[in-house]
Design an enzyme around this catalytic site. Structure first.
Site, PDB file in Angstrom:
ATOM      1  N   HIS A   1      27.680 -51.195  23.266  1.00 14.22           N
ATOM      2  CA  HIS A   1      26.902 -50.783  24.448  1.00 14.22           C
ATOM      3  C   HIS A   1      25.562 -50.143  24.074  1.00 14.22           C
ATOM      4  O   HIS A   1      24.769 -49.819  24.961  1.00 14.22           O
ATOM      5  CB  HIS A   1      27.700 -49.808  25.320  1.00 14.22           C
TER       6      HIS A   1
ATOM      7  N   ASP B   1      35.712 -57.511  23.354  1.00 18.20           N
ATOM      8  CA  ASP B   1      36.031 -56.254  24.018  1.00 18.20           C
ATOM      9  C   ASP B   1      36.144 -56.507  25.535  1.00 18.20           C
ATOM     10  O   ASP B   1      35.524 -57.435  26.068  1.00 18.20           O
ATOM     11  CB  ASP B   1      34.908 -55.244  23.731  1.00 18.20           C
TER      12      ASP B   1
ATOM     13  N   HIS C   1      34.880 -54.839  27.900  1.00 17.72           N
ATOM     14  CA  HIS C   1      33.598 -54.585  28.575  1.00 17.72           C
ATOM     15  C   HIS C   1      32.498 -55.500  28.024  1.00 17.72           C
ATOM     16  O   HIS C   1      32.497 -55.823  26.835  1.00 17.72           O
ATOM     17  CB  HIS C   1      33.170 -53.125  28.371  1.00 17.72           C
TER      18      HIS C   1
ATOM     19  N   ASP D   1      40.810 -53.298  24.261  1.00 15.63           N
ATOM     20  CA  ASP D   1      41.000 -52.709  25.595  1.00 15.63           C
ATOM     21  C   ASP D   1      41.319 -53.761  26.660  1.00 15.63           C
ATOM     22  O   ASP D   1      41.451 -53.426  27.843  1.00 15.63           O
ATOM     23  CB  ASP D   1      39.809 -51.822  26.008  1.00 15.63           C
TER      24      ASP D   1
HETATM   25  N1  Q9C Z   1      34.667 -42.636  32.913  1.00 12.51           N
HETATM   26  C1  Q9C Z   1      33.841 -49.429  24.880  1.00 12.51           C
HETATM   27  O1  Q9C Z   1      34.892 -50.005  25.119  1.00 12.51           O
HETATM   28  N2  Q9C Z   1      33.356 -46.130  31.363  1.00 12.51           N
HETATM   29  N3  Q9C Z   1      33.232 -48.658  25.781  1.00 12.51           N
HETATM   30  C2  Q9C Z   1      34.511 -45.298  31.441  1.00 12.51           C
HETATM   31  C3  Q9C Z   1      35.590 -43.752  33.050  1.00 12.51           C
HETATM   32  C4  Q9C Z   1      32.806 -46.345  30.060  1.00 12.51           C
HETATM   33  C5  Q9C Z   1      33.772 -48.496  27.112  1.00 12.51           C
HETATM   34  C6  Q9C Z   1      34.889 -45.073  32.879  1.00 12.51           C
HETATM   35  C7  Q9C Z   1      33.566 -47.399  29.285  1.00 12.51           C
HETATM   36  C8  Q9C Z   1      32.937 -47.613  27.955  1.00 12.51           C
HETATM   37  C9  Q9C Z   1      33.256 -49.509  23.516  1.00 12.51           C
HETATM   38 ZN    ZN Z   2      35.425 -51.775  25.877  1.00 13.03          ZN
END
Ligand code: Q9C
Ligand code: ZN
Length: 341
Positions: free
Chosen positions: A157, A193, A195, A282
């Site tokens: 990200h 991933d 996301h 994830d």
């Molecule tokens: N606060 C990676 O998997 N949003 N990043 C979380 C709850 C951010 C994920 C929502 C998710 C980031 C590397």
């Molecule tokens: Zn992720």
């Protein structure tokens, strides 16, 4: 398989705004402990070499690197006592492109949201994580068929000049750029991933020498919300070298693996010489912040399919927040890879 890891990450544990409350980040040090434990029988561990700093400047702007390196000191010097430096104001639709002078303004300018912040040890941990990516890449360049970096904090990200989504330096982009700088032809990044890898996409969006291909939750409902749609295909010479596979909430291995099959066919058709895998687990059915339905045996199958691509492969750890299960899921990918080819 060679596994690169380090203890330096341990003190880095950020905070995140979650449902209106500031909580300890889901991206926690225990993620590495369980993964090391699950890998210890069948794999060989190494410490990374010292980071060669110049690679960071090939991926990130000098202003951003300077900001990250000094943000903690500026935070403390400005009189703040909270353990995590975070912004509260973002140039979401910028009226001005000028970087502000104050630490609060700079935190907003150089980040994408309140989902992570900078602690006293973040710069140290992020540069060590990048060193791991660099060492994995060096070993693959040296002839290893594949190697895995237990990179923490993760990277995909992080854009050329913004941290966010638990990421500060883009480890997968660093690996890809190092490959390019040392004579590899076209590099393929396959980001699996949960996301969308918005940072990696942004870094290579206008380039045809690095293909970015991502399978992820549709941004219409999931973080990072503002990129990851299928019609983002690259720009200028990069047009056609950015491939997104957004999938609906609740996606199981049936449709997920269909996307993988298509993605692999596209990458293969673009004459990629080395593969960088942004490996997030994830997508697991019990992940606490995600919505896909992959199982541990599915991760084994993913590993076998990645091996069948038959390219030298750099594995970089990204997300995975079902802490107890993530070690087994990462191990399943790497063991499946070794069985598959
Ligand atoms: N606060 C990676 O998997 N949003 N990043 C979380 C709850 C951010 C994920 C929502 C998710 C980031 C590397
Ligand atoms: Zn992720």
């Amino acid at each position: 398989m060679l596994i690169f890891t380090s203890d330096i990450h341990r003190q880095h544990h950020s905070a995140e705004l979650d449902g209106g409350r500031l909580i300890p980040s889901w991206e926690c040090p225990e993620r590495v402990d369980v993964t090391e434990a699950a890998l210890s029988d069948a794999h060989e561990f190494r410490l990374p070499n010292k980071l060669s700093y110049s690679i960071l400047e090939r991926v990130h702007t000098p202003q951003y690197l300077d900001f990250l390196a000094n943000a903690w000191t500026r935070w403390v010097d400005s009189g703040k006592t909270a353990p995590t430096a975070m912004g509260f104001c973002w140039p979401a639709r910028p009226l001005s492109e000028k970087p502000p002078n104050s630490i609060d303004g700079a935190l907003g300018y150089y980040s994408s949201g309140a989902d992570c912040g900078i602690t006293k040890v973040t710069w140290r941990a992020a540069t060590e994580s990048a060193a791991i990516a660099q060492s994995v890449t060096t070993s693959v360049l040296g002839g290893e068929r594949a190697a895995f970096g237990l990179c923490r904090p993760p990277g995909h990200h992080a854009t050329s000049d913004q941290f966010g989504g638990y990421c500060y330096l883009n480890n997968a982009a660093i690996a890809a750029q190092q490959l390019r700088d040392t004579g590899t032809g076209r590099v393929g990044i396959l980001d699996i991933d949960y996301h969308h890898g918005n940072g990696t996409q942004q870094i290579f969006y206008a380039r045809d020498d690095v293909v970015f291909c991502s399978i992820h939750a549709d941004p219409t409902f999931e973080f990072p919300y503002f990129s990851g749609h299928a019609d983002e295909r690259g720009v200028g010479p990069g047009e056609g070298f950015n491939l997104n596979y957004p999938l609906p909430a609740g996606t199981g291995f049936g449709s997920w693996s269909g996307a993988l099959q298509d993605a692999v066919a596209q990458l293969t058709g673009l004459d990629v010489e080395v593969l960088v895998v942004s490996l997030g687990v994830d997508t697991f059915e019990d992940d606490p912040i995600s919505s896909f339905g992959l199982t541990t045996p599915d991760f084994g199958e993913i590993g076998r399919r990645l091996a069948q691509i038959n390219l030298p492969t750099v594995f970089i750890l990204e997300g995975g927040y079902a802490v107890e299960a993530m070690g087994g899921n990462v191990a399943a990918v790497l063991n499946g890879f070794e069985q598959g080819g």
